[in-house]
Design an enzyme around this catalytic site. Structure first.
Site, short mmCIF file in Angstrom:
data_model
loop_
_atom_site.label_atom_id
_atom_site.label_comp_id
_atom_site.label_asym_id
_atom_site.label_seq_id
_atom_site.Cartn_x
_atom_site.Cartn_y
_atom_site.Cartn_z
N HIS A 1 -18.23 -29.87 -37.98
CA HIS A 1 -17.85 -30.90 -38.96
C HIS A 1 -18.23 -30.43 -40.37
O HIS A 1 -17.48 -30.63 -41.33
CB HIS A 1 -18.55 -32.23 -38.66
N THR B 1 -21.68 -30.61 -34.61
CA THR B 1 -21.98 -31.11 -35.95
C THR B 1 -21.78 -30.02 -36.99
O THR B 1 -21.30 -30.27 -38.11
CB THR B 1 -23.45 -31.61 -35.98
N1 LIG Z 1 -24.60 -39.41 -30.11
C1 LIG Z 1 -25.23 -38.25 -30.34
O1 LIG Z 1 -26.44 -38.18 -30.57
C2 LIG Z 1 -24.44 -37.00 -30.27
C3 LIG Z 1 -25.09 -35.76 -30.39
C4 LIG Z 1 -24.32 -34.60 -30.25
C5 LIG Z 1 -22.96 -34.69 -30.00
N2 LIG Z 1 -22.36 -35.92 -29.92
C6 LIG Z 1 -20.94 -36.08 -29.58
O2 LIG Z 1 -20.85 -35.81 -28.18
C7 LIG Z 1 -19.57 -35.27 -27.85
C8 LIG Z 1 -19.75 -34.00 -27.06
O3 LIG Z 1 -20.17 -32.93 -27.86
P1 LIG Z 1 -19.75 -31.43 -27.50
O4 LIG Z 1 -20.25 -30.55 -28.59
O5 LIG Z 1 -20.11 -31.10 -26.09
O6 LIG Z 1 -18.16 -31.66 -27.59
P2 LIG Z 1 -16.87 -30.75 -27.80
O7 LIG Z 1 -16.14 -31.38 -28.93
O8 LIG Z 1 -17.22 -29.30 -27.83
O9 LIG Z 1 -16.11 -31.01 -26.43
C9 LIG Z 1 -15.35 -32.14 -26.16
C10 LIG Z 1 -14.50 -31.80 -24.93
O10 LIG Z 1 -13.77 -32.98 -24.59
C11 LIG Z 1 -12.50 -32.57 -24.15
N3 LIG Z 1 -11.54 -33.69 -24.21
C12 LIG Z 1 -10.69 -34.03 -25.21
N4 LIG Z 1 -9.95 -35.09 -24.85
C13 LIG Z 1 -10.34 -35.46 -23.61
C14 LIG Z 1 -9.94 -36.47 -22.71
N5 LIG Z 1 -8.98 -37.36 -23.01
N6 LIG Z 1 -10.56 -36.54 -21.49
C15 LIG Z 1 -11.53 -35.67 -21.16
N7 LIG Z 1 -11.94 -34.66 -21.99
C16 LIG Z 1 -11.36 -34.56 -23.20
C17 LIG Z 1 -12.15 -31.39 -25.04
O11 LIG Z 1 -11.15 -30.55 -24.45
C18 LIG Z 1 -13.50 -30.66 -25.16
O12 LIG Z 1 -13.68 -29.65 -24.18
C19 LIG Z 1 -18.83 -35.14 -29.19
O13 LIG Z 1 -18.00 -36.27 -29.39
C20 LIG Z 1 -19.97 -35.11 -30.20
O14 LIG Z 1 -19.54 -35.55 -31.48
C21 LIG Z 1 -23.08 -37.07 -30.04
ZN LIG Z 2 -26.71 -30.57 -32.26
#
Ligand SMILES: NC(=O)c1ccc[n+]([C@@H]2O[C@H](COP(=O)([O-])OP(=O)(O)OC[C@H]3O[C@@H](n4cnc5c(N)ncnc54)[C@H](O)[C@@H]3O)[C@@H](O)[C@H]2O)c1
Ligand SMILES: [Zn+2]
Ligand SMILES: [Zn+2]
Length: 350
Positions: free
Chosen positions: A51, A48
């Site tokens: 972003h 976040t």
């Molecule tokens: N819903 C919620 O409450 C909440 C809270 C925090 C984060 N998030 C979301 O959760 C996700 C994970 O967060 P993070 O900080 O660990 O993410 P990040 O963005 O650091 O990591 C995402 C990973 O996914 C990989 N990736 C890309 N395309 C892919 C594919 N086709 N197949 C498999 N892997 C792939 C990337 O190489 C990267 O290592 C993000 O989308 C984030 O926005 C949601």
């Molecule tokens: Zn967080």
């Protein structure tokens, strides 16, 4: 605790552009009646925050300029508001960043993480890329004795991982983790601790993170050079996994997850998608999948499970937490996160 100074330097989103952060002098905030003032121990950097750094459309619509950001944090209470009797000076707390009113129908039914009047600490209001912050006492979770202080800021993303995994069966179950960012890596670690029978970890091309997943103990690690769907079926006797967790925010990964969850299995989605993902919806129907969107952490069921695992389990948090920096290296730390050559990155304020 020492004397509290009058002012502090805090990383503040000042300009409506990429980066746009400055180290600005602010008065030390005074706790309102229901708040506590906390001296920051450490604050982790979250996706976040990237972003907000990039100042994308989401950040523009959510974050007021002039906000001190940072929401994954922990520290020691140094003052309490006039009506707080749940906390005292010296308490070691971590922040639950989903601020709730504890009064709406969602809170009353036990879903305070999706409070109808909720907001996010460090996004909608000042947070913890700062040596001090104020927080509602009801969002300042006490850390149990035995919890390693250097891991305490990590509970926001670790809790995301646990909330997602436990949307389906974990013990004695086959699990696929799609996306090996810090949260996906925490999920690999937790699934192992909770007794999963097989863990398949999938990223796109981030070798650094795929290596961490291997070291944590994933049974199979897949990437863009593999036929992900075929490999998951092969590893599960042609059935697909019991519990698929989507942590990448990639629609290709979401489609893989839908196609490779067993009949009647569980698909839990934490990933956030940049554009509306195109997904094989009929597979959800005919495979009779239980699909669940996951937001934040349950208050406080997720925290209870997590702190038990952190104190009594053998989580390898230090393998996921790859870098620590002093607060003045904030911009270096963000650029490292943008490169992807890291797991979790933390700023140490004390
Ligand atoms: N819903 C919620 O409450 C909440 C809270 C925090 C984060 N998030 C979301 O959760 C996700 C994970 O967060 P993070 O900080 O660990 O993410 P990040 O963005 O650091 O990591 C995402 C990973 O996914 C990989 N990736 C890309 N395309 C892919 C594919 N086709 N197949 C498999 N892997 C792939 C990337 O190489 C990267 O290592 C993000 O989308 C984030 O926005 C949601
Ligand atoms: Zn967080
Ligand atoms: Zn509410």
């Amino acid at each position: 605790m020492g004397t509290i100074p009058e002012t502090m330097l805090a990383w503040t989103k000042m300009r409506p552009e990429e980066d746009g952060f400055e180290l600005i002098e602010h008065p030390i905030p005074s706790p309102e009646a229901k708040e506590v003032l906390v001296k920051t121990l450490s604050t982790s950097i979250c996706g976040t925050d990237l972003h907000i750094w990039k100042w994308d459309d989401w950040a523009k619509s959510e974050v007021p300029l002039g906000t001190i950001t940072g929401h994954e944090t922990c520290g020691y209470v140094v003052a309490v508001g006039s009506s707080v009797n749940s906390h005292k000076v010296g308490d070691f707390i971590s922040v639950e960043c989903h601020l709730a009113d504890w009064d709406c129908p969602r809170c009353e039914e036990g879903n305070a993480h999706i409070c109808e009047n909720g907001s996010i600490f460090g996004v909608h209001s000042n947070g913890a890329f700062a040596p001090y912050f104020t927080i509602l006492a009801s969002s300042a979770r006490h850390n149990p004795p035995g919890l390693e202080p250097r891991h305490a800021s990590m509970q926001d993303p670790l809790g995301n991982a646990i909330h997602t995994l436990t949307g389906g069966p974990v013990k004695d179950s086959t699990i696929a983790i799609h996306g090996l960012g810090p949260i996906g890596l925490f999920a690999v670690d937790v699934a192992l601790q909770m007794g999963a029978s097989k863990i398949i970890a999938i990223d796109w091309d981030n070798q650094y993170r795929m290596d961490i997943a291997r070291n944590l103990g994933a049974d199979l690690v897949l990437g863009k050079d593999d036929d992900v769907q075929a490999a998951i079926f092969e590893a599960t006797g042609g059935k697909g996994v019991d519990n698929s967790c989507e942590f990448s925010g990639s629609s290709a990964a979401l489609a893989n997850a839908i196609k490779t969850t067993r009949m009647g299995g569980y698909l839990n989605i934490l990933g956030v998608y940049g554009s509306e993902p195109k997904v094989p919806i009929n597979d959800i129907v005919f495979r009779y999948l239980h699909v669940k969107g996951i937001n934040g952490r349950r208050m406080w069921a997720t925290w209870d499970t997590m702190q038990e695992l952190m104190v009594e389990g053998e989580l390898k948090i230090h393998d996921v937490l790859t870098h620590r920096f002093p607060p003045n290296a904030f911009k270096t730390a963000i650029r490292l996160m943008l490169s992807g050559e890291c797991g979790k990155v933390v700023l140490d304020f004390n």
